[in-house]
Write a protein that holds these residues in place. Structure first.
Motif, PDB file in Angstrom:
ATOM      1  N   TRP A  23      -8.002 -39.740   8.703  1.00  0.00           N
ATOM      2  CA  TRP A  23      -8.422 -40.407   9.926  1.00  0.00           C
ATOM      3  C   TRP A  23      -7.515 -41.547  10.307  1.00  0.00           C
ATOM      4  N   GLN A  24      -7.039 -42.337   9.346  1.00  0.00           N
ATOM      5  CA  GLN A  24      -6.337 -43.562   9.707  1.00  0.00           C
ATOM      6  C   GLN A  24      -5.066 -43.299  10.515  1.00  0.00           C
TER       7      GLN A  24
ATOM      8  N   LEU B 278      -6.108 -42.638  14.162  1.00  0.00           N
ATOM      9  CA  LEU B 278      -6.644 -43.830  14.823  1.00  0.00           C
ATOM     10  C   LEU B 278      -5.522 -44.768  15.241  1.00  0.00           C
TER      11      LEU B 278
ATOM     12  N   ALA C  73      -4.088 -43.730  18.343  1.00  0.00           N
ATOM     13  CA  ALA C  73      -4.997 -43.913  19.479  1.00  0.00           C
ATOM     14  C   ALA C  73      -5.217 -45.379  19.831  1.00  0.00           C
TER      15      ALA C  73
ATOM     16  N   VAL D  67      -6.202 -47.846  17.695  1.00  0.00           N
ATOM     17  CA  VAL D  67      -7.170 -48.550  16.856  1.00  0.00           C
ATOM     18  C   VAL D  67      -6.432 -49.095  15.639  1.00  0.00           C
TER      19      VAL D  67
ATOM     20  N   THR E 202      -5.910 -50.279  11.938  1.00  0.00           N
ATOM     21  CA  THR E 202      -6.548 -49.788  10.720  1.00  0.00           C
ATOM     22  C   THR E 202      -6.108 -50.611   9.517  1.00  0.00           C
TER      23      THR E 202
ATOM     24  N   PHE F 117     -10.554 -50.753  12.680  1.00  0.00           N
ATOM     25  CA  PHE F 117     -11.338 -50.088  11.635  1.00  0.00           C
ATOM     26  C   PHE F 117     -10.860 -50.635  10.302  1.00  0.00           C
TER      27      PHE F 117
ATOM     28  N   GLY G 273     -17.019 -41.865  14.638  1.00  0.00           N
ATOM     29  CA  GLY G 273     -16.106 -41.597  15.737  1.00  0.00           C
ATOM     30  C   GLY G 273     -16.817 -41.181  17.003  1.00  0.00           C
TER      31      GLY G 273
ATOM     32  N   TRP H  13     -13.711 -42.511  18.922  1.00  0.00           N
ATOM     33  CA  TRP H  13     -12.461 -42.224  18.244  1.00  0.00           C
ATOM     34  C   TRP H  13     -12.037 -40.780  18.455  1.00  0.00           C
TER      35      TRP H  13
END
Length: 434
Positions: free
Chosen positions: A112-113, A116, A119, A121, A123, A176, A330, A335
């Protein structure tokens, strides 16, 4: 504000449905997420799950917690469990099979990281388990990853590191943070202000200042020499000091919430409390630790989500896996999703354990499916198939045949299908009877 929040007696948490909670969380103005995944944290030692001591005296009293009663880990030890959290898939699919070995292992599924960050976000990973950095690629893809030999591993220190990182981010941009403290993990050494709250340090077979290996050796020797009465006393002594370690986690949660509030971020942030796996303290005679079984105390993990505007509520009889957590978050925060979320409750939550006796052969020890009140397990070493009535026998001490437990027979076929799926994906894996 925070002092008033922590001083309030919580309203009784009413049972709710996933649909209701999903709608409530989707409507909240959440931009940021802090997941506190405490290493080796048993669900049944927390007040959320009827624990006998108030191990979360401040954070546990806040209103705004939504608690899953039936959350399970995909594995009873750290590497494969964290990999499932970060990929949203189970152990067979993400590929981190290495167990009981100091051989490096690699996650082959997207984490996921990385997505993200692309996008927008921010982390950050603040982890007290140095082995993750040395032996896996789980620290890859983070904007900031703090872990390593000599760095603090307790929740209070890791929370402070995470908040310092937040201070350096551009104002208003989402983040996050994954914090994995080692407070509940051996060596058992509570914070000085908590030592003696419930334990008698003189009754322990080791000193709290002893190293991990020294404590393990002393505890094993004491267990081997104990008669039945001494074993009961030993177990109670260990649970007391273990509960004192959880008080350090409570302090970390308080610092996180206070830090977010002072920065004007608390009402924009979802705080999640969970674990990678649990810990055994002689539920099986002379056996302690984790990673060797799919018993309830090892795979039943806490999952509690906090937001100050959330109604106190409990999801009863709603099995969920730790691999479902980030997809669900998410969906609430917006997310991008490497895997789609499970919109609702699982029929059963999977848990599996792999061992690696040598470099060529992977032996599957066991696979279990856990529903709201029953767990069915296949032991791949002996070939035995057993079931446990988790209402009448929450410690899963009495093994029965699946047909002897309400709902057990219904889980048997999906469990067998699950084993066949693992074997099809991983031809090097073996399981007796398949």
């Amino acid at each position: 504000m925070l002092l008033l929040l922590s001083a309030c007696a919580p309203d009784p948490a009413a049972d709710t449905t996933f649909t209701s909670l999903d709608a409530e969380l989707s409507a909240l103005p959440i931009r940021n997420v802090v997941v506190v995944q405490c290493d080796t944290l048993r669900a049944d030692r927390l007040p959320f799950y009827g624990g006998p001591r108030d191990t979360l005296p401040v954070a546990g009293a806040w209103q705004g917690w939504a608690v899953w009663e039936n959350a399970y880990s995909t594995a009873p030890w750290t590497f494969p469990s964290v990999a499932s959290l970060l990929t949203g898939v189970d152990v067979a699919e993400h590929g981190l099979l290495v167990a009981r070995s100091w051989m490096p292992g690699v996650v082959v599924a997207p984490m996921w990281q990385a997505g993200l960050g692309a996008a927008g976000v921010h982390t950050g990973y603040f982890n007290g388990n140095n082995a993750l950095q040395l032996l896996t690629n789980l620290p890859d893809g983070w904007e900031r990853a703090e872990m390593g030999e000599g760095l603090p591993d307790d929740g209070v220190s890791l929370a402070a590191s995470a908040l310092r990182w937040v201070d350096g981010l551009p104002p208003g941009e989402p983040f996050f943070a994954l914090i994995q403290p080692m407070d509940a993990h051996a060596p058992w050494s509570p914070r000085p202000e908590h030592l003696g709250t419930w334990s008698d340090p003189a009754s322990l077979p080791f000193r709290v200042t002893d190293s991990f290996s020294a404590q393990q050796a002393a505890l094993q020797a004491a267990a081997d020499a104990a008669d039945a009465a001494q074993m009961v006393a030993l177990r109670e002594s260990m649970l007391a000091i273990y509960d004192e370690e959880i008080l350090g986690l409570d302090a970390a949660l308080v610092d996180i919430a206070a830090g977010l509030w002072s920065r004007g971020l608390l009402d924009q942030t979802l705080i999640v409390l969970t674990a990678d796996h649990g810990e055994s303290f002689f539920e099986v005679p002379a056996t302690f630790g984790h990673g060797y079984s799919v018993r309830q105390e090892l795979i039943h993990i806490p999952l509690a989500i906090y937001h100050p505007a959330l109604r106190p509520q409990r999801l009863a009889g709603c099995p969920i896996s730790n691999m479902d957590l980030l997809p669900l978050i998410g969906s609430w925060v917006g997310w991008p999703a490497p895997v789609p979320p499970i919109r609702g409750c699982r029929a059963a939550a999977p848990a599996s354990l792999y061992t690696l006796p040598d470099e060529q052969t992977v032996t599957l020890d066991g696979v279990s499916l856990a529903g709201a009140s029953v767990r069915v397990e296949i032991d791949c070493v002996s070939g035995a198939v057993t079931a446990f009535d988790l209402r009448a026998d929450p410690a899963a001490l009495t093994a029965l045949r699946p047909e002897e437990v309400d709902g057990g027979a219904e889980l048997l076929q999906p469990l067998q299908d699950r084993v066949r799926d693992i074997l099809a994906r991983r031809p090097e894996v073996t399981c007796r009877g398949f």
